[in-house]
Motif scaffolding. Structure first.
Motif, PDB file in Angstrom:
ATOM      1  N   TYR A  61     -39.664 -86.067  16.353  1.00 50.09           N
ATOM      2  CA  TYR A  61     -38.624 -87.059  16.648  1.00 50.09           C
ATOM      3  C   TYR A  61     -37.307 -86.573  16.069  1.00 50.09           C
ATOM      4  CZ  TYR A  61     -42.412 -90.515  17.406  1.00 50.09           C
ATOM      5  OH  TYR A  61     -43.509 -91.195  17.867  1.00 50.09           O
TER       6      TYR A  61
ATOM      7  N   THR B  94     -29.182 -84.498  11.561  1.00 46.54           N
ATOM      8  CA  THR B  94     -28.416 -83.855  10.473  1.00 46.54           C
ATOM      9  C   THR B  94     -29.325 -83.173   9.457  1.00 46.54           C
ATOM     10  OG1 THR B  94     -28.334 -85.921   9.197  1.00 46.54           O
ATOM     11  CG2 THR B  94     -26.472 -85.472  10.653  1.00 46.54           C
TER      12      THR B  94
ATOM     13  N   THR C 231     -28.661 -91.193  10.632  1.00 51.72           N
ATOM     14  CA  THR C 231     -29.133 -92.572  10.806  1.00 51.72           C
ATOM     15  C   THR C 231     -29.868 -93.065   9.564  1.00 51.72           C
ATOM     16  OG1 THR C 231     -31.270 -91.917  11.716  1.00 51.72           O
ATOM     17  CG2 THR C 231     -29.442 -92.166  13.294  1.00 51.72           C
TER      18      THR C 231
END
Ligand SMILES: Cc1cc2nc3c(=O)[nH]c(=O)nc-3n(C[C@H](O)[C@H](O)[C@H](O)COP(=O)(O)OP(=O)(O)OC[C@H]3O[C@@H](n4cnc5c(N)ncnc54)[C@H](O)[C@@H]3O)c2cc1C
Length: 309
Positions: free
Chosen positions: A36, A41, A118
């Motif tokens: 996933y 980053t 995120t």
């Protein structure tokens, strides 16, 4: 001629699932051949540095609708797992109700990274700097586990990580931060988050400590959650220190006792630059200092809690 790994790195196949079920199915189907990707980053630095190899398939979670945004109902604030750390840092609901968590977001990387990174990726990395703060804030995580959903506290999740690996196909969907009552009161009355790195800012953590709790009418601690992490250490609850503080009004002796509990209980990872002994002592110092600031009157006389209202 390019090696097979070089070919994959140049031409990974990017899958764009339309919904959670499809993403989960891709992961189950391709297993270790797929991963996933949210903001990418962390993964990018791992692939570039050779810490991890890029698999054949990357599953782009950003294609799934409904995984971003921050909203509240009467029970909790819900954060979509694909919400960026930049959005979290600036969100009025989080700033009002969970300022300690906002401190944690601010301490992670720089603006440019936070605009892609995120909250879900930070959590799923298992060592993200916002995790101790989420534990202290009594956050709950919602996972898509195929046909069903699993909701568990951040605290339970990290405690399980210490004994077993999670299913790699589990997909984090939302993070919940509870309200205590219909007036949308967060269940904490005092709290602190501290990150120590090898320089003042824009630095990976050496130690992160988060703490929050509520008070009795007489100012004694009703209950408290303390979590320590940092570096490559999966965060840990400081249960002995929490137990020692429960029902008591912190004073010098109690802080010395709590310091001892944290130094003994925290088991951080070591590396060639920073020893585990240094990390243990730093965590103990941070917890004791946070309690000192919270409970010792500014003028230095007597003890009493400064409440967050
Ligand atoms: C320059 C730089 C500085 C940084 N500084 C810090 C720092 O100070 N503190 C810190 O904590 N981190 C730091 N990071 C690491 C990283 O940016 C953060 O951890 C970030 O929040 C990861 O989010 P992401 O969306 O980019 O995750 P990704 O890189 O996309 O993924 C990270 C991991 O999480 C998994 N994953 C992602 N989303 C989900 C999901 N919804 N469900 C299940 N698994 C998922 C991925 O498979 C992968 O294993 C830094 C990175 C860089 C490049």
């Amino acid at each position: 001629m390019a090696s097979e790994q070089e070919e994959i790195a140049r031409f990974p196949s990017v899958l764009h699932p339309r919904d959670l079920a499809e993403a989960w199915t891709f992961k189950r189907l391709f297993d270790t051949e797929a991963i996933y990707v949210a903001g990418g980053t962390l993964l990018r630095t791992q692939w570039e540095s050779g810490v991890a190899t890029m698999p054949r398939q990357v599953i782009d979670l950003s294609s799934i609708p409904g995984l971003t945004g921050i909203a509240a109902d009467e029970d909790a604030i819900a954060i979509g797992a694909l919400t960026t750390l930049g959005e979290c840092r600036n969100d009025p609901l989080l700033i009002e109700h969970y300022p300690m968590l906002v401190e944690a977001f601010k301490s992670i990387a720089a603006h440019s990274i936070r605009n892609s990174a995120t909250i879900g990726g930070n959590i799923a990395s298992r060592v993200g700097d916002c995790l101790p703060a989420l534990i202290a804030c009594r956050a709950e995580f919602e996972w898509c586990t195929g046909l069903s959903q699993l909701r568990e506290s951040a605290s339970e999740w990290v405690e399980r990580l210490h004994v077993q690996s999670p299913k790699p196909s589990n997909l984090l969907t939302r993070i919940f931060l509870p309200f205590m009552n219909q007036n949308r009161t967060a269940p904490v009355k005092f709290g602190a988050y501290h990150k120590v790195g090898r320089r003042e800012a824009f630095t990976p953590s050496v130690v992160t400590v988060a703490m929050s709790g509520s008070l009795k009418p007489d100012g004694a601690i009703k209950e408290v959650v303390i979590a320590a992490g940092g570096g490559q250490t999966i965060p840990q609850r400081m249960h002995a220190a929490e137990k020692a503080l429960k029902g008591r009004l912190p004073d010098r002796e109690l802080l010395i006792e709590v310091h001892g509990h944290v130094e003994k209980q925290f088991v951080p990872k070591t590396d060639p630059l920073v020893s585990d002994a240094y990390r243990r002592k730093t965590a103990a110092n941070l917890v004791a200092a946070a309690l000192w600031r919270e409970f010792v009157r500014e003028e230095g006389e007597g003890y009493g809690a400064k409440q967050i209202d």
